[in-house]
Design a protein around this motif. Sequence first.
Motif, mmCIF file in Angstrom:
data_model
loop_
_atom_site.group_PDB
_atom_site.id
_atom_site.type_symbol
_atom_site.label_atom_id
_atom_site.label_comp_id
_atom_site.label_asym_id
_atom_site.label_seq_id
_atom_site.Cartn_x
_atom_site.Cartn_y
_atom_site.Cartn_z
ATOM 1 N N ALA A 163 0.827 -1.209 0.000
ATOM 2 C CA ALA A 163 0.000 0.000 0.000
ATOM 3 C C ALA A 163 0.859 1.256 0.000
ATOM 4 C CB ALA A 163 -0.932 0.001 1.212
ATOM 5 N N ALA A 164 1.941 1.249 0.796
ATOM 6 C CA ALA A 164 2.842 2.403 0.807
ATOM 7 C C ALA A 164 3.514 2.587 -0.549
ATOM 8 C CB ALA A 164 3.896 2.235 1.908
ATOM 9 N N ALA A 165 3.881 1.489 -1.205
ATOM 10 C CA ALA A 165 4.497 1.597 -2.531
ATOM 11 C C ALA A 165 3.514 2.173 -3.552
ATOM 12 C CB ALA A 165 4.992 0.229 -2.984
ATOM 13 N N ASN A 166 2.256 1.748 -3.494
ATOM 14 C CA ASN A 166 1.255 2.289 -4.427
ATOM 15 C C ASN A 166 1.005 3.772 -4.171
ATOM 16 O OD1 ASN A 166 0.857 -0.183 -5.728
ATOM 17 N ND2 ASN A 166 -0.714 -0.823 -4.267
ATOM 18 N N ARG A 167 0.940 4.160 -2.913
ATOM 19 C CA ARG A 167 0.756 5.584 -2.600
ATOM 20 C C ARG A 167 1.925 6.410 -3.124
ATOM 21 N NH1 ARG A 167 -1.143 5.214 3.778
ATOM 22 N NH2 ARG A 167 -3.164 4.172 3.415
ATOM 23 N N LEU A 168 3.131 5.885 -2.955
ATOM 24 C CA LEU A 168 4.307 6.607 -3.424
ATOM 25 C C LEU A 168 4.295 6.766 -4.945
ATOM 26 C CD1 LEU A 168 7.095 7.850 -2.825
ATOM 27 C CD2 LEU A 168 8.055 5.550 -2.975
ATOM 28 N N LEU A 169 3.961 5.701 -5.664
ATOM 29 C CA LEU A 169 3.927 5.771 -7.134
ATOM 30 C C LEU A 169 2.857 6.740 -7.613
ATOM 31 C CD1 LEU A 169 4.433 2.011 -8.073
ATOM 32 C CD2 LEU A 169 6.103 3.852 -8.165
ATOM 33 N N HIS A 170 1.658 6.682 -7.020
ATOM 34 C CA HIS A 170 0.584 7.586 -7.423
ATOM 35 C C HIS A 170 0.928 9.035 -7.096
ATOM 36 C CE1 HIS A 170 -1.695 4.244 -8.653
ATOM 37 N NE2 HIS A 170 -2.235 3.906 -7.484
ATOM 38 N N ALA A 171 1.577 9.261 -5.946
ATOM 39 C CA ALA A 171 1.963 10.627 -5.590
ATOM 40 C C ALA A 171 2.996 11.172 -6.567
ATOM 41 C CB ALA A 171 2.511 10.656 -4.163
ATOM 42 N N ARG A 172 3.965 10.359 -6.931
ATOM 43 C CA ARG A 172 4.962 10.808 -7.914
ATOM 44 C C ARG A 172 4.324 11.097 -9.266
ATOM 45 N NH1 ARG A 172 10.027 6.609 -6.898
ATOM 46 N NH2 ARG A 172 10.866 7.601 -4.998
ATOM 47 N N GLU A 173 3.391 10.247 -9.688
ATOM 48 C CA GLU A 173 2.721 10.471 -10.971
ATOM 49 C C GLU A 173 1.899 11.757 -10.941
ATOM 50 O OE1 GLU A 173 0.440 7.008 -11.678
ATOM 51 O OE2 GLU A 173 2.163 5.713 -12.139
ATOM 52 N N ALA A 174 1.220 12.018 -9.821
ATOM 53 C CA ALA A 174 0.414 13.230 -9.735
ATOM 54 C C ALA A 174 1.294 14.480 -9.769
ATOM 55 C CB ALA A 174 -0.425 13.207 -8.455
ATOM 56 N N VAL A 175 2.422 14.447 -9.069
ATOM 57 C CA VAL A 175 3.325 15.606 -9.094
ATOM 58 C C VAL A 175 3.952 15.773 -10.474
ATOM 59 C CG1 VAL A 175 5.434 16.565 -8.116
ATOM 60 C CG2 VAL A 175 3.768 15.474 -6.618
ATOM 61 N N ALA A 176 4.358 14.656 -11.100
ATOM 62 C CA ALA A 176 4.957 14.740 -12.430
ATOM 63 C C ALA A 176 3.953 15.203 -13.471
ATOM 64 C CB ALA A 176 5.536 13.381 -12.821
ATOM 65 N N ALA A 177 2.659 14.906 -13.284
ATOM 66 C CA ALA A 177 1.656 15.366 -14.241
ATOM 67 C C ALA A 177 1.526 16.885 -14.222
ATOM 68 C CB ALA A 177 0.308 14.712 -13.929
ATOM 69 N N GLN A 178 1.689 17.493 -13.053
ATOM 70 C CA GLN A 178 1.612 18.951 -12.957
ATOM 71 C C GLN A 178 2.957 19.616 -13.208
ATOM 72 O OE1 GLN A 178 -0.560 20.397 -9.494
ATOM 73 N NE2 GLN A 178 -1.516 18.406 -9.193
ATOM 74 N N LEU A 179 4.042 18.940 -12.807
ATOM 75 C CA LEU A 179 5.392 19.494 -12.982
ATOM 76 C C LEU A 179 6.253 18.423 -13.652
ATOM 77 C CD1 LEU A 179 5.789 21.113 -9.442
ATOM 78 C CD2 LEU A 179 5.119 22.258 -11.554
ATOM 79 N N PRO A 180 6.289 18.391 -14.962
ATOM 80 C CA PRO A 180 7.068 17.334 -15.648
ATOM 81 C C PRO A 180 8.557 17.373 -15.309
ATOM 82 C CG PRO A 180 5.569 18.446 -17.164
ATOM 83 C CD PRO A 180 5.568 19.251 -15.904
ATOM 84 N N ASP A 181 9.094 18.499 -14.910
ATOM 85 C CA ASP A 181 10.522 18.575 -14.598
ATOM 86 C C ASP A 181 10.887 17.788 -13.351
ATOM 87 O OD1 ASP A 181 10.665 20.240 -16.754
ATOM 88 O OD2 ASP A 181 10.638 22.099 -15.566
ATOM 89 N N LEU A 182 9.894 17.441 -12.513
ATOM 90 C CA LEU A 182 10.156 16.754 -11.252
ATOM 91 C C LEU A 182 9.811 15.274 -11.337
ATOM 92 C CD1 LEU A 182 8.833 19.407 -8.704
ATOM 93 C CD2 LEU A 182 11.130 19.131 -9.635
ATOM 94 N N SER A 183 9.875 14.690 -12.517
ATOM 95 C CA SER A 183 9.601 13.262 -12.654
ATOM 96 C C SER A 183 10.718 12.413 -12.043
ATOM 97 C CB SER A 183 9.425 12.893 -14.130
ATOM 98 O OG SER A 183 10.579 13.277 -14.867
ATOM 99 N N ASP A 184 11.926 12.978 -11.945
ATOM 100 C CA ASP A 184 13.037 12.274 -11.322
ATOM 101 C C ASP A 184 12.929 12.392 -9.797
ATOM 102 O OD1 ASP A 184 15.374 10.954 -10.785
ATOM 103 O OD2 ASP A 184 16.657 12.687 -11.180
ATOM 104 N N PRO A 185 12.941 11.265 -9.041
ATOM 105 C CA PRO A 185 12.829 11.351 -7.573
ATOM 106 C C PRO A 185 13.943 12.176 -6.936
ATOM 107 C CG PRO A 185 12.435 9.102 -8.313
ATOM 108 C CD PRO A 185 12.919 9.871 -9.503
#
Length: 409
Positions: free
Chosen positions: A277-299
């Motif tokens: 569950a924590a891994a899924n939350r982390l992946l979805h959070a990264r995708e949501a941030v990258a969708a708004q800010l493509p420059d921050l797709s790299d962790p």
Amino acid sequence: MTQSPATPLPPPKERRRLREAGSLTQAQVAERVGVSRETVRSWETGRTTPRGRKGEAYAKLLTGLGEEATVTGAPVALRAPEVEVPVEVVTAEKVTVDEGVTVDEVAKVDDTAVLEPVPVSVPDPVPDPEPVLVPVPIEVPVRASLTPAQAFDALYAFCAPALVRQAYLLTGRRELARESVERAFQTAWQRWPEVAVDRDPAGWVRSVAYEYALSPWHRFRPRYRHPEPPPPDTSDRALLTALLNLPPSYRRTLLLYDGVGLGLAETAAETEASTPAAANRLLHAREAVAAQLPDLSDPGELRRRMTELASTGRLHAAKPPTVRFVGERRTVFWTRAAIAFTVAIIGATTFTLRVAPTRYEAPVPVGERVEGVPARVVQGSLSEEEISLRDRLRNGMTSGPERLAPLSR
């Protein structure tokens, strides 16, 4: 599925002892194994168990350290990392070194604790009139252990500044971030016997601060109904908006993993979720941030930008004595309020017992309607029923000492 390392791992306390025997810090071990310093700390405290390739590398490193300690034959006591051993240059005129001479006790002292004597072996001296470096016993004044207030102040000084910045990324409010950290440390001071023996006191306080900062009841407080002014920089404002648009659980998971640098298992444990569950939350959070800010797709870039965002605002925590004093005063207030409420209940109960009736008094019954009584009418000639009733009364009550006779008006 991850598996345990083939090389057996020693107990957590032995892991730390072996690391210190090799004169390595947690950061150096983390760099060799390829993990973060927090992960090594959790391995040594027993909160998590090394697994996979990282666990195998960690087990091999500990095995090598154990073999080195066996070869040298010098037992090592617990000591703080990166502490310089004071030595004294002694000439041949001052100390005569014979074969097999050992120095049994060398005291090491840092600024926070008094360490135990560490046996150190001196190699065989070379018969040379030149001066030699020989560790000699140094008399060090014994320092008393830290008081609870001193230990609390040290924990606060170490954790409070970083926690305020983390709480700011969670809430987007500077005042709420400071208040969350202060309330967390006040709770820690109230429960200090429990926090002092915890494996990770900083994690304990961080968990309480996050829970208070993400509480939904803050929206009903008048001072937090309106948002604070956003950061002046456009990129910082966009990143903060993207973080605040995430669900609270996703935002907390992203901050712990990419911001604080905890491992996935530690992040799942602190958020009270399973590892998937924590891994899924982390992946979805990264995708949501990258969708708004493509420059921050790299962790890595995302972590760097979150660090810069948290460092831009003027976020200062209160002094440790102030936090302790406010916490103690709040505790005294609520204790007195509880005592006053209890006294009020006892007084009300006593008054009720004093004024309550001592015997049972039957209630007055509700009146019943008498049947057979004619309704009152206007004076005039009697009806047939009234005449019949009058005759019956006159004829029926003729015996007895008294005689009831209707009077005519």
